[in-house]
Design an enzyme around this catalytic site. Structure first.
Site, PDB file in Angstrom:
ATOM      1  N   THR A 183       0.788  -1.239   0.088  1.00 14.29           N
ATOM      2  CA  THR A 183       0.219  -0.032  -0.120  1.00 14.29           C
ATOM      3  C   THR A 183       0.928   1.291   0.024  1.00 14.29           C
ATOM      4  OG1 THR A 183      -1.869  -1.129   1.247  1.00 14.29           O
ATOM      5  CG2 THR A 183      -1.613   1.239   1.805  1.00 14.29           C
ATOM      6  N   ARG A 240     -14.652  -6.374   0.031  1.00 11.10           N
ATOM      7  CA  ARG A 240     -14.083  -5.895   1.413  1.00 11.10           C
ATOM      8  C   ARG A 240     -13.537  -4.494   1.178  1.00 11.10           C
ATOM      9  NH1 ARG A 240      -8.582  -4.560   2.905  1.00 11.10           N
ATOM     10  NH2 ARG A 240      -8.163  -5.175   4.887  1.00 11.10           N
ATOM     11  N   GLY A 257     -11.078  -1.913   3.397  1.00 16.29           N
ATOM     12  CA  GLY A 257      -9.888  -1.844   4.442  1.00 16.29           C
ATOM     13  C   GLY A 257     -10.138  -0.697   5.345  1.00 16.29           C
ATOM     14  N   ASP A 258      -8.783  -0.400   6.054  1.00 11.29           N
ATOM     15  CA  ASP A 258      -8.795   0.991   6.630  1.00 11.29           C
ATOM     16  C   ASP A 258      -8.299   2.286   5.928  1.00 11.29           C
ATOM     17  OD1 ASP A 258      -6.018  -0.537   6.061  1.00 11.29           O
ATOM     18  OD2 ASP A 258      -5.290   1.284   7.124  1.00 11.29           O
ATOM     19  N   THR A 297      -0.409   1.829   7.052  1.00 15.55           N
ATOM     20  CA  THR A 297      -0.651   0.844   6.197  1.00 15.55           C
ATOM     21  C   THR A 297      -0.494  -0.522   7.126  1.00 15.55           C
ATOM     22  OG1 THR A 297       0.665  -0.210   4.458  1.00 15.55           O
ATOM     23  CG2 THR A 297       2.080   0.899   5.823  1.00 15.55           C
ATOM     24  N   GLY A 298      -0.904  -1.817   6.412  1.00 12.73           N
ATOM     25  CA  GLY A 298      -0.768  -2.804   7.319  1.00 12.73           C
ATOM     26  C   GLY A 298      -2.324  -3.742   7.277  1.00 12.73           C
ATOM     27  N   GLY A 341      -5.557  -4.130   7.397  1.00 17.98           N
ATOM     28  CA  GLY A 341      -6.822  -3.055   7.599  1.00 17.98           C
ATOM     29  C   GLY A 341      -7.575  -3.327   8.976  1.00 17.98           C
TER      30      GLY A 341
END
Ligand code: ASP
Length: 301
Positions: free
Chosen positions: A171, A199, A201-202, A222-223, A225
């Site tokens: 990301t 889906r 994510g964050d 990042t990571g 989510g």
């Protein structure tokens, strides 16, 4: 909030994960190009928003990253991307989610930010809005690179399919402070590899994958989510700066919270209203870069 002209500041990232040695050089080069694009705008007196958008466009166009071209495929073999851009002056944000036909989702996020009245548009509606803003659409297949197609074929060939596919995590994101003291941040992603269709994510969520407030700091996360959302990580880091913590310590504390409270993995970049930067991660690597005080570009993997 806006202050006397002063030295701008810029930090970018290209994801937190276990970066294979063969991708390291490309990740470094991509971050350096993104820094150069954003910095050029900032030194000419341009806005933090423009610099963040320009840096992220470069990262989206680079197939080594999980954003724009090169995004991970979902379980159906389709790219669905999320992006956000946030203006620290007004706290306005624009975001898109689960878009399949926008080559540069950060441009669509900018369009939403500028034109309102909404903050987050998803799917076909976001694409329609982008087209109305004259942001070019593309064929979904144009976003798929051979590396990602092969990863997906390998996932599909697994019998039984693994419940949680391996996490690749490139990301992208950026945060900037311009010469007027305005802060902005943005994040763009193809999301997690093999995710369930639909889906989100964050990354496109205000406060989770991104937050900017010119009174305190700007952050991009990042990571994983699903864990970042639980602790609202970008806002957490910005609030720590507001409380007097340095950006470096705020980034570390936020990632520590991610590890300890929800067993999450990821990283965060951050800069404050004085232009001080912070970066932290609990993954084997995070590629990130910033412009040093002497104007040189520094990239870490
Ligand atoms: N945070 C992104 C997501 O969960 C993925 C990543 O940053 O690697 O969609």
């Amino acid at each position: 909030m806006a202050s006397q002209p002063s030295q701008p500041s810029l930090i970018v990232h290209g994801g937190a994960w276990k970066i294979p040695p063969e991708l390291e050089a490309d990740c470094r080069a991509g971050c350096a190009r993104a820094l150069a694009a954003g910095w050029q705008i900032l030194v000419q007196g341009g806005s933090a928003l423009d610099a963040v958008e320009a840096a992220i466009v470069v990262l989206e166009d680079d197939p080594v990253f999980d954003a724009g071209v090169g995004s991970h495929l979902n379980a159906d073999g389709v790219v669905q991307m999320d992006a956000i851009l946030m203006d620290g002056e007004t706290l306005n944000a624009g975001a898109v989610a689960a878009v399949e036909r926008i080559r540069n989702p950060i441009r669509a996020a900018r369009g939403i930010l500028e034109k309102g009245p909404h903050i987050l548009l998803a799917g076909a509606g976001a694409e329609r809005f982008a087209a109305a803003c004259e942001i070019p659409l593309c064929e979904p297949a144009e976003l798929i690179v051979p590396r990602e197609r092969q990863r997906w074929e390998a996932l599909r060939a697994q019998a039984p399919p693994s419940t949680l596919p391996e996490r690749f995590g490139s990301t992208v994101g950026a945060a900037a402070r311009d010469a007027q003291g305005r802060l902005a941040a943005g994040t763009s992603t193809g999301g997690t590899f093999g995710k369930y269709p639909g889906r989100i994510g964050d990354s496109p969520l205000v406060g989770c994958g991104c937050y900017a407030d010119s009174e305190s700091a700007a952050a991009s996360a990042t990571g994983w989510g699903e864990s970042i959302m639980k602790i609202v990580m970008a806002k957490m880091a910005v609030d720590r700066v507001r409380a007097g913590v340095s950006p470096a310590a705020a980034a570390l504390q936020s990632v520590h919270r991610l590890s300890e409270r929800v067993r999450g993995s990821g990283g965060l970049i951050l800069l404050d209203r004085q232009g001080r930067i912070g970066a932290a991660f609990n993954t084997p690597n995070m590629v990130y870069g910033y412009v040093a005080a002497d104007g040189s570009l520094v990239v870490h993997v």
